[in-house]
Scaffold this motif. Structure first.
Motif, short mmCIF file in Angstrom:
data_model
loop_
_atom_site.label_atom_id
_atom_site.label_comp_id
_atom_site.label_asym_id
_atom_site.label_seq_id
_atom_site.Cartn_x
_atom_site.Cartn_y
_atom_site.Cartn_z
N VAL A 365 0.85 -1.20 0.00
CA VAL A 365 0.00 0.00 0.00
C VAL A 365 0.89 1.25 0.00
O VAL A 365 0.67 2.19 -0.77
N ALA A 366 1.92 1.25 0.83
CA ALA A 366 2.79 2.42 0.95
C ALA A 366 3.47 2.73 -0.37
O ALA A 366 3.47 3.88 -0.84
N ILE A 367 4.05 1.72 -0.99
CA ILE A 367 4.81 1.97 -2.22
C ILE A 367 3.85 2.36 -3.35
O ILE A 367 4.18 3.21 -4.18
N THR A 368 2.66 1.76 -3.36
CA THR A 368 1.70 2.10 -4.41
C THR A 368 1.22 3.55 -4.24
O THR A 368 1.19 4.32 -5.19
N MET A 369 0.85 3.89 -3.01
CA MET A 369 0.39 5.26 -2.75
C MET A 369 1.45 6.27 -3.15
O MET A 369 1.19 7.25 -3.83
N SER A 370 2.68 6.03 -2.69
CA SER A 370 3.69 7.06 -2.93
C SER A 370 4.20 7.05 -4.36
O SER A 370 4.92 7.95 -4.77
N THR A 371 3.81 6.03 -5.13
CA THR A 371 4.11 6.09 -6.57
C THR A 371 3.27 7.19 -7.22
O THR A 371 3.71 7.86 -8.14
N PHE A 372 2.07 7.39 -6.67
CA PHE A 372 1.17 8.36 -7.28
C PHE A 372 1.12 9.69 -6.55
O PHE A 372 0.89 10.72 -7.16
N ILE A 373 1.30 9.65 -5.22
CA ILE A 373 1.27 10.93 -4.49
C ILE A 373 2.60 11.13 -3.78
O ILE A 373 3.49 10.28 -3.84
N SER A 374 2.73 12.26 -3.12
CA SER A 374 3.98 12.61 -2.44
C SER A 374 4.39 11.54 -1.42
O SER A 374 3.56 11.01 -0.69
N ASN A 375 5.69 11.23 -1.40
CA ASN A 375 6.20 10.25 -0.43
C ASN A 375 5.91 10.70 1.00
O ASN A 375 5.55 9.90 1.85
N THR A 376 6.08 11.99 1.24
CA THR A 376 5.88 12.51 2.59
C THR A 376 4.42 12.43 2.99
O THR A 376 4.10 12.04 4.12
N ALA A 377 3.54 12.78 2.06
CA ALA A 377 2.11 12.70 2.37
C ALA A 377 1.73 11.26 2.69
O ALA A 377 0.97 10.99 3.63
N THR A 378 2.28 10.31 1.93
CA THR A 378 2.03 8.91 2.20
C THR A 378 2.47 8.54 3.61
O THR A 378 1.73 7.93 4.37
N ALA A 379 3.69 8.96 3.94
CA ALA A 379 4.21 8.66 5.27
C ALA A 379 3.35 9.33 6.34
O ALA A 379 3.03 8.72 7.37
N ASN A 380 2.95 10.57 6.08
CA ASN A 380 2.10 11.29 7.04
C ASN A 380 0.80 10.53 7.33
O ASN A 380 0.33 10.50 8.46
N LEU A 381 0.24 9.94 6.29
CA LEU A 381 -1.05 9.26 6.44
C LEU A 381 -0.89 7.86 7.04
O LEU A 381 -1.67 7.44 7.88
#
Lengths: 468, 160
Positions: A365-381
């Motif tokens: 989920v993390a790698i997929t999300m941050s492929t499309f949105i900001s890495n930091t935003a992914t980490a934040n969420l």
């Protein structure tokens, strides 16, 4: 425009429905409000109707308004009654703007800013590249190692810009059909992305992770580097091999021209000494007892006192990056202190899954999300949820618990590099026009998948050695 | 994207077409416009300004039947909205006096003598637009593919 409407209306609707309608058992009113803020953060960071750092500031503002102990009186009536929940301390929410993590990053910014101003980075690149000679394969290895090293302390974006500026003119001399062009243009963003995992300040997701690696899960700066750097080196070597295997350069010699010489003014020397000294102090925390946050103030204080960083330089600080992290910290704090993250975890039967399936799921989920949105935003969420999940899932304990989960997810965020939008370094390499989307996707996905597999390996190793 | 206009002004249609063709590769990132007179140019700039588009670069002939090119450059230079516009004269017939005027009061950035060769015209246009973007635009990344890569990358590097 549609995006804004969705991103505002859905959380608003969630905020206005009766608490009882939400299928989370024992949800308090404050948790309910926090859930709406969390939904808003997800929608805003994913749909990006406004800049991602602006969303962060919005999160802080909404928390102050809706769930703090100094919000409007009418939003606090009923406090103390059953089902209301606990209000957050407003000063803790405001304090996220200057939390130690932010100061750590600020210290990194000062180092990078001074290094750039006194051309330490360019000169280091010049000197360090020399031993790699003129064989393209070796030059590429040199470029990747230096890019990765810089991106451990400078922003991945600035590092990529520096290295591409050096590389792009030489690549134009390559023949148009030489696959080596592709290998070279890809090696810079990949190395910058991978280098970011080397230190807690290498990339914002690491900093966000550090926030949750506290207490019994604490990881020091040097401990992070102890696993981060060897891991980065292995991944760099793999990426290097992979890029060359699929895009072997036809050119047999190449020469990178970097002009300049080391500035030897006293201020420049202060920059060199401070740079080396700060890194050394970060590595030797156990010896002198100063933690990384305190050490991060050394460059700040020294550069300001010596006017190496002046009033005008202060304006160049990337407040957007700092505030993006701030929002993540505030969001995590809200989720944790209202008790919402635990309530959410409890409402999903995670214990029904084998623990390793959960690790697999969340990292994907993390790698997929941050492929499309900001890495930091992914980490934040994701990271606040991971912290709660790790703490509440007994089955995970023998595999490293919350500590393992947080590190694994933070690292996964850095391995998203399949698309131009995945990271700013990717976008920049793509913008040079020397790269087509298909090649980027092919190479990026390969590195992403290898990255995930090696993250599992690393976690296993860290678990075996008793670190997590 | 396409927030900025490159405007070419010349009373000869063939020249306009030739210039536009020379710089056509910029059309992915800039609005390329042509005007056959200063009056038409003024109208275009005003229209675009209402839509929030800014004039990034003007390539202007001097000797035209009605208003003269240099006078228009001076006018642009005195207007707050177009003071930062990069101003290039593309002419064969500007005398010393007008040229001095263009430099001193018109904020002239570059002088290209007619006839020009396509490659160096493109080079000047890219150079001037890069300068404009570096000074007026936050998002430099979008312009790497069409403008001066090295200057943009260095600026991104320096800004952290």
């Amino acid at each position: 425009m549609k995006k804004v409407v969705i991103a505002i209306l859905l959380p608003l609707a969630l905020l206005l429905i009766p608490t009882a309608w939400i299928p989370i058992e024992g949800l308090t009113l404050i948790e309910h409000r926090m859930l709406a803020i969390f939904l808003l953060a997800i929608l805003f960071w994913v749909l990006e109707p406004i800049p991602i750092f602006a969303t962060s500031v919005l999160v802080v503002g909404l928390e102050l308004l809706l769930i703090s102990n100094k919000g409007p009186v009418f939003l606090r009536t009923g406090f103390g009654t059953e089902g209301f929940g606990t209000l957050m301390d407003y000063s803790a929410i405001l304090g996220t703007f200057a939390s130690p993590i932010i100061m750590l990053f600020l210290g990194g910014f000062f180092l990078a800013m001074a290094a750039t101003k006194y051309r330490l980075d360019t000169n280091l690149a010049r000197v360090c590249l020399r031993p790699f000679g003129e064989n393209p394969r070796m030059v590429m290895l040199g470029l990747m190692l230096i890019t990765a090293f810089f991106s451990m302390f400078m922003s991945n974006t600035a590092t990529t810009a520096l290295m591409l500026a050096i590389l792009a003119p030489v690549l134009k001399l390559f023949k148009k059909d030489d696959p080596g062009r592709l290998a070279f243009i890809l090696c810079i963003p990949f190395a910058a992305n991978i280098g970011g995992i080397g230190t807690p300040i290498g990339t914002p997701p690491n900093a966000v992770a550090m926030k949750y690696l506290a207490g019994e899960n604490a990881v020091t700066f040097s401990q992070w580097m102890a696993f981060g750097i060897p891991f980065a080196v292995v991944m760099l070597a793999l990426a290097w091999w992979l890029l060359l295997k699929f895009n072997p350069p036809k050119e047999t010699r190449m020469q990178l021209v970097i002009k300049g010489k080391f500035d030897l003014s006293w201020r420049a020397i202060v920059v060199y000494v401070t740079f080396a000294g700060t890194i050394l102090l970060w590595l030797t925390g156990a010896l002198h007892g100063m933690n990384s946050y305190v050490v991060a103030m050394f460059p700040v204080v020294i550069f300001v006192v010596t006017s190496i960083v002046g009033k005008n330089d202060l304006k160049k600080i990337s407040w957007d990056v700092l505030w993006l992290i701030t929002g993540g910290i505030a969001l995590g704090m809200g989720l944790e202190q209202t008790g919402l993250s635990k309530s959410m975890i409890d409402s999903v039967p995670f214990s029904a899954f084998p623990p390793l399936v959960i690790v697999l799921m969340v990292t994907i989920v993390a790698i997929t999300m941050s492929t499309f949105i900001s890495n930091t935003a992914t980490a934040n969420l994701l990271l606040p949820i991971m912290a709660a999940l790790g703490a509440n899932l007994a089955a995970l304990e023998s595999w490293g618990g919350a500590k393992m989960l947080i590190i694994a997810v933070a690292l996964s965020c850095s391995f998203a590099m399949a698309l131009p939008v995945s990271t700013p370094p990717n976008a920049m390499a793509y913008a040079t026009g020397l790269l087509d989307t298909k090649s980027l996707i092919r190479a990026g996905i390969s590195v992403s998948i290898l990255g995930l597999i090696f993250i599992y390996g690393l976690m296993f190793l860290l678990n075996q050695t008793g670190f997590v | 994207m396409e927030d900025y206009i490159v405007l070419c002004i010349d009373d000869e249609r063939e020249i306009l077409d030739a210039v536009l063709q020379d710089i056509d590769s910029l059309s992915s990132h800039f609005i390329l416009e042509a005007a056959e007179s200063v009056a038409e140019a003024r109208e275009l700039v005003e229209e675009y300004s209402l839509a929030g588009k800014k004039l990034a670069l003007v390539l202007c002939d001097h000797l035209m039947p009605e208003e003269k090119g240099v006078d228009y450059l001076v006018e642009l230079n005195q207007n707050d909205e177009t003071r930062n516009t990069r101003k290039v004269l593309l002419t064969g017939q500007a005398g010393l006096e007008q040229t001095v005027d263009a430099v001193n009061r018109g904020g002239l950035d570059y002088y290209i003598a007619k006839p020009w060769d396509s490659e160096s015209l493109m080079q000047v246009v890219i150079d001037q637009l890069t300068t404009y973007i570096l000074r007026n635009e936050e998002n430099l990344m979008d312009y790497i593919s069409v403008l001066d890569q090295e200057r943009l990358l260095n600026a991104i590097h320096e800004s952290g």
